[in-house]
Design an enzyme around this catalytic site. Structure first.
Site, PDB file in Angstrom:
ATOM      1  N   ASP A   1       0.807  -1.214   0.000  1.00 43.02           N
ATOM      2  CA  ASP A   1       0.000   0.000   0.000  1.00 43.02           C
ATOM      3  C   ASP A   1       0.847   1.274   0.000  1.00 43.02           C
ATOM      4  O   ASP A   1       2.068   1.233   0.188  1.00 43.02           O
ATOM      5  CB  ASP A   1      -0.944   0.003   1.208  1.00 43.02           C
ATOM      6  CG  ASP A   1      -0.310  -0.577   2.469  1.00 43.02           C
ATOM      7  OD1 ASP A   1       0.930  -0.501   2.602  1.00 43.02           O
ATOM      8  OD2 ASP A   1      -1.033  -1.104   3.321  1.00 43.02           O
TER       9      ASP A   1
ATOM     10  N   ASN B   1      -7.556  -3.824  14.477  1.00 45.67           N
ATOM     11  CA  ASN B   1      -8.928  -4.137  14.052  1.00 45.67           C
ATOM     12  C   ASN B   1      -8.959  -5.264  13.006  1.00 45.67           C
ATOM     13  O   ASN B   1      -9.974  -5.503  12.380  1.00 45.67           O
ATOM     14  CB  ASN B   1      -9.618  -2.884  13.500  1.00 45.67           C
ATOM     15  CG  ASN B   1      -8.902  -2.314  12.280  1.00 45.67           C
ATOM     16  OD1 ASN B   1      -7.943  -2.900  11.771  1.00 45.67           O
ATOM     17  ND2 ASN B   1      -9.363  -1.173  11.795  1.00 45.67           N
TER      18      ASN B   1
ATOM     19  N   HIS C   1      -7.151  -5.405  10.209  1.00 44.62           N
ATOM     20  CA  HIS C   1      -6.898  -5.059   8.806  1.00 44.62           C
ATOM     21  C   HIS C   1      -5.597  -5.702   8.308  1.00 44.62           C
ATOM     22  O   HIS C   1      -4.672  -5.926   9.083  1.00 44.62           O
ATOM     23  CB  HIS C   1      -6.922  -3.541   8.565  1.00 44.62           C
ATOM     24  CG  HIS C   1      -5.749  -2.769   9.070  1.00 44.62           C
ATOM     25  ND1 HIS C   1      -5.868  -1.595   9.768  1.00 44.62           N
ATOM     26  CD2 HIS C   1      -4.412  -2.973   8.957  1.00 44.62           C
ATOM     27  CE1 HIS C   1      -4.688  -1.123  10.057  1.00 44.62           C
ATOM     28  NE2 HIS C   1      -3.772  -1.948   9.571  1.00 44.62           N
TER      29      HIS C   1
ATOM     30  N   GLU D   1      -9.766  -2.447   5.615  1.00 46.46           N
ATOM     31  CA  GLU D   1     -10.395  -2.280   6.918  1.00 46.46           C
ATOM     32  C   GLU D   1     -11.597  -3.214   7.062  1.00 46.46           C
ATOM     33  O   GLU D   1     -12.080  -3.758   6.057  1.00 46.46           O
ATOM     34  CB  GLU D   1     -10.854  -0.814   7.064  1.00 46.46           C
ATOM     35  CG  GLU D   1      -9.751   0.215   6.882  1.00 46.46           C
ATOM     36  CD  GLU D   1      -8.773   0.273   8.062  1.00 46.46           C
ATOM     37  OE1 GLU D   1      -8.777  -0.632   8.915  1.00 46.46           O
ATOM     38  OE2 GLU D   1      -7.997   1.255   8.119  1.00 46.46           O
TER      39      GLU D   1
HETATM   40  C1  F6R Z   1       1.583  -1.831   6.111  1.00 45.40           C
HETATM   41  C2  F6R Z   1       0.207  -2.327   6.155  1.00 45.40           C
HETATM   42  C3  F6R Z   1      -0.543  -2.426   7.441  1.00 45.40           C
HETATM   43  C4  F6R Z   1       0.314  -2.807   8.637  1.00 45.40           C
HETATM   44  C5  F6R Z   1      -0.541  -2.886   9.902  1.00 45.40           C
HETATM   45  C6  F6R Z   1       0.301  -3.175  11.132  1.00 45.40           C
HETATM   46  O1  F6R Z   1       2.073  -1.837   4.795  1.00 45.40           O
HETATM   47  O2  F6R Z   1      -0.327  -2.614   5.155  1.00 45.40           O
HETATM   48  O3  F6R Z   1      -1.563  -3.376   7.286  1.00 45.40           O
HETATM   49  O4  F6R Z   1       0.928  -4.030   8.394  1.00 45.40           O
HETATM   50  O5  F6R Z   1      -1.202  -1.673  10.095  1.00 45.40           O
HETATM   51  O6  F6R Z   1       1.147  -2.093  11.350  1.00 45.40           O
HETATM   52  P1  F6R Z   1       2.310  -2.146  12.425  1.00 45.40           P
HETATM   53  O7  F6R Z   1       3.291  -3.159  11.969  1.00 45.40           O
HETATM   54  O8  F6R Z   1       2.893  -0.757  12.424  1.00 45.40           O
HETATM   55  O9  F6R Z   1       1.671  -2.506  13.729  1.00 45.40           O
END
Ligand code: F6R
Length: 243
Positions: free
Chosen positions: A75, A144, A146, A151
């Protein structure tokens, strides 16, 4: 004759963050050793920072190369310039690309500054398909549930698309910005189906704040209200988790 599919879903509880990072790096090294032209799916965030460090250390050790590989990130924020230090382009440059020999033209992230977001989503999805598809995808997980920026409520059949970030996600990511108000409101993300099309998936989750998400992933059923739950339908997933 019935078709027998072999399913490999591994839960590996780690002692500490370093162990999680090293195990994940070993899986990626193995992937590149067995298929030097692998297509790698990459993630950003706090979970993979140690993983990138470990992967770079292994690369510098000299056993494998990224010369023939390609990468596709999950992303990128909409409206954040690539050169801005909060962009995922910059993150990848800092933590991985500037340390390895992956050719610039083979590093792919969605372009968040595009004028035509929907065309960019389509282009990105097609580029993944044209590459032959992702061999090994790295994931983190949001509190959550995701994955990527998909989401709760995102369709399991989604492809690369633009999303409005959930409040919980903007709050989680506020630490990378001056304030929560400056966290972008939208991002381009691989869809859930895009992610599920990867041949193999490694998910990293470390820390007390991820315990609840991991519990839900382990013990709850599959539901679009908890996007990561679909991974239980995938044939080859390794979840590395701990606190
Ligand atoms: C990052 C992404 C997100 C993260 C997720 C966890 O490219 O797509 O899904 O993997 O938000 O983030 P962290 O590792 O910062 O807890």
């Amino acid at each position: 004759m019935p078709v027998i599919t072999s399913k490999q879903f591994r839960w590996i509880e780690v002692e500490n963050y370093g162990e999680m990072s090293r195990l994940a790096a070993a899986i990626f090294e193995q992937q590149l050793l067995s298929k030097p032209n692998s297509v790698l799916g990459l993630a950003t965030g706090s979970s993979p920072i140690g993983f990138y460090e470990a992967l770079v250390a292994r690369f510098k050790h000299g056993n494998f190369s990224f010369q023939e590989a390609q990468s596709f990130n999950l992303d990128e924020y909409v409206g954040v310039a690539e050169a801005n230090e909060t962009s995922y382009h910059s993150y990848m440059e800092r933590h991985l690309f500037s340390h390895i020999d992956l050719p610039v033209a083979k590093r792919h992230l969605p372009i968040g500054m595009t004028k035509n977001i929907h065309a960019e989503c389509e282009r990105y999805e097609q580029a993944i398909i044209q590459s032959g598809g992702i061999d090994l995808q790295l994931l983190g997980i949001g509190v959550n549930g995701h994955i990527g920026f998909n989401e709760p409520g995102t369709s399991f059949t989604s492809k690369t698309h633009v999303v409005e970030l959930a409040e919980a996600t903007r709050e989680e990511n506020a630490k990378y910005f001056l304030s929560k108000e400056t966290v972008p409101t939208h991002a381009i993300t691989m869809g859930i189906e895009t992610i599920m099309n990867a041949n193999q998936i490694v998910l990293l989750a470390f820390g007390d704040h991820k315990t609840e998400a991991i519990k839900r992933l382990r013990f709850e059923g599959i539901s679009e209200n908890f996007p990561a739950s679909i991974l239980k339908e995938h044939p080859h997933v390794t979840v590395l988790f701990g606190k």
